[in-house]
Motif scaffolding. Sequence first.
Motif, PDB file in Angstrom:
ATOM      1  N   ILE A 164       0.840  -1.198   0.000  1.00 32.50           N
ATOM      2  CA  ILE A 164       0.000   0.000   0.000  1.00 32.50           C
ATOM      3  C   ILE A 164       0.878   1.252   0.000  1.00 32.50           C
ATOM      4  CG2 ILE A 164      -1.862   1.216   1.189  1.00 32.50           C
ATOM      5  CD1 ILE A 164      -2.656  -1.466   2.455  1.00 32.50           C
ATOM      6  N   SER A 165       0.694   2.073  -1.024  1.00 32.04           N
ATOM      7  CA  SER A 165       1.469   3.319  -1.120  1.00 32.04           C
ATOM      8  C   SER A 165       0.857   4.387  -0.237  1.00 32.04           C
ATOM      9  CB  SER A 165       1.488   3.828  -2.569  1.00 32.04           C
ATOM     10  OG  SER A 165       2.167   2.905  -3.374  1.00 32.04           O
ATOM     11  N   ILE A 166       1.702   5.208   0.351  1.00 30.31           N
ATOM     12  CA  ILE A 166       1.237   6.382   1.083  1.00 30.31           C
ATOM     13  C   ILE A 166       2.194   7.505   0.707  1.00 30.31           C
ATOM     14  CG2 ILE A 166       2.288   5.463   3.219  1.00 30.31           C
ATOM     15  CD1 ILE A 166       0.051   7.065   4.693  1.00 30.31           C
ATOM     16  N   ASP A 167       1.786   8.262  -0.327  1.00 29.50           N
ATOM     17  CA  ASP A 167       2.708   9.225  -0.960  1.00 29.50           C
ATOM     18  C   ASP A 167       1.965  10.418  -1.548  1.00 29.50           C
ATOM     19  OD1 ASP A 167       1.377   8.172  -3.099  1.00 29.50           O
ATOM     20  OD2 ASP A 167       3.140   7.489  -4.180  1.00 29.50           O
ATOM     21  N   ASN A 168       0.703  10.599  -1.141  1.00 30.45           N
ATOM     22  CA  ASN A 168      -0.076  11.732  -1.653  1.00 30.45           C
ATOM     23  C   ASN A 168      -0.262  11.678  -3.164  1.00 30.45           C
ATOM     24  OD1 ASN A 168      -1.322  13.709  -0.068  1.00 30.45           O
ATOM     25  ND2 ASN A 168       0.655  14.300   0.782  1.00 30.45           N
ATOM     26  N   GLY A 169      -0.093  10.520  -3.760  1.00 26.34           N
ATOM     27  CA  GLY A 169      -0.284  10.418  -5.217  1.00 26.34           C
ATOM     28  C   GLY A 169       0.768  11.169  -6.011  1.00 26.34           C
ATOM     29  N   ASN A 170       1.922  11.386  -5.390  1.00 24.29           N
ATOM     30  CA  ASN A 170       2.938  12.199  -6.071  1.00 24.29           C
ATOM     31  C   ASN A 170       3.448  11.572  -7.366  1.00 24.29           C
ATOM     32  OD1 ASN A 170       3.256  14.597  -4.523  1.00 24.29           O
ATOM     33  ND2 ASN A 170       4.196  13.402  -2.908  1.00 24.29           N
ATOM     34  N   TYR A 171       3.273  10.266  -7.509  1.00 17.59           N
ATOM     35  CA  TYR A 171       3.830   9.609  -8.690  1.00 17.59           C
ATOM     36  C   TYR A 171       2.793   9.363  -9.789  1.00 17.59           C
ATOM     37  CZ  TYR A 171       7.984   9.438  -5.999  1.00 17.59           C
ATOM     38  OH  TYR A 171       9.066   9.846  -5.285  1.00 17.59           O
ATOM     39  N   ALA A 172       1.594   9.932  -9.630  1.00 21.78           N
ATOM     40  CA  ALA A 172       0.606   9.838 -10.700  1.00 21.78           C
ATOM     41  C   ALA A 172       1.073  10.726 -11.856  1.00 21.78           C
ATOM     42  CB  ALA A 172      -0.754  10.296 -10.191  1.00 21.78           C
ATOM     43  N   LEU A 173       0.848  10.258 -13.097  1.00 19.92           N
ATOM     44  CA  LEU A 173       1.327  11.001 -14.268  1.00 19.92           C
ATOM     45  C   LEU A 173       0.215  11.937 -14.744  1.00 19.92           C
ATOM     46  CD1 LEU A 173       3.139   8.092 -16.150  1.00 19.92           C
ATOM     47  CD2 LEU A 173       4.144   9.844 -14.675  1.00 19.92           C
TER      48      LEU A 173
END
Length: 254
Positions: free
Chosen positions: A242-251
């Motif tokens: 499970i990622s927890i990164d604020n969606g920073n890696y969405a393109l």
Amino acid sequence: MGRVDNRVVVVTGGGSGCGREDSILLAKEGAKVIVTDIDHEAAMAVAAEIGGGKAIALQHNISKDEDWVRVMKTGQDAFGPINGVVNNAGVLLMGDFESMPFADWQRTQETNVTGYYLGCKHAILAMKEHGGAIVNMASILSTLGSANYFAYAASKAAVASLTGSVVAHCKQAGYKIRCNAIQPDGILTPMVLKQMNLPRDTDLKMIKDSPMGYRFCYPHEVANLVLFLISDEAASISNARISIDNGNYALSEF
Ligand SMILES: NC(=O)c1ccc[n+]([C@@H]2O[C@H](COP(=O)([O-])OP(=O)(O)OC[C@H]3O[C@@H](n4cnc5c(N)ncnc54)[C@H](O)[C@@H]3O)[C@@H](O)[C@H]2O)c1
């Protein structure tokens, strides 16, 4: 009623950042917490902050097998059978393929790979009779390459792999042990503050998200996820990353 009443949970690297918040929240929700860290003073400060006989602090180098044997025995003697292990301690050393000293590569793998292998092994040994939950701190870099953090990325790919192998082993052996990985990025902890050349006691409210849209996360947000994964609310969740990164890696440009 707490969400993890009377669970006995080991949190490695519990003296700082995410591990500190995990320990405090788990204890608040009813767990007995074994706060471990290579930095014993930091672990003792967190156990004292929790207070009320709900936590003990143990000096622990996660890459030493004999330390794990002592930690699990001392923890069980203090609070009873262990129900959860949060493999959280870790190191982040910067350097690219050409410049990183071999010793830094070795320290990264010793801590983040050997330390997590031992953490998973000793969690299985301690919980195989009665079941439990393991949470492994991986990283967004578990699935990405990195120029300046390549050694860390390789180590966190191994953490994700170990997670799947723990689940496979426990399924084969018939143990009721769940294991999940968290893939964070940009959590404002001393580890990240150091990379930003900021002191560890920086007031986090003073840090602004980047104008380029990069948003930071907070260690108590990671702790919320750890609590959920350790609790019975996640009874059917195993082998998740499970990622927890604020969606920073969405393109967003596509
Ligand atoms: N902060 C982030 O953005 C981020 C991103 C991805 C993954 N992570 C992972 O989350 C975990 C927690 O990181 P954090 O940001 O809270 O870091 P942190 O530096 O604040 O805390 C790490 C703790 O681990 C301890 N530690 C280091 N080596 C150890 C060893 N050999 N044995 C026992 N303890 C040891 C340190 O003393 C420290 O207390 C780490 O595994 C890290 O790789 C963090």
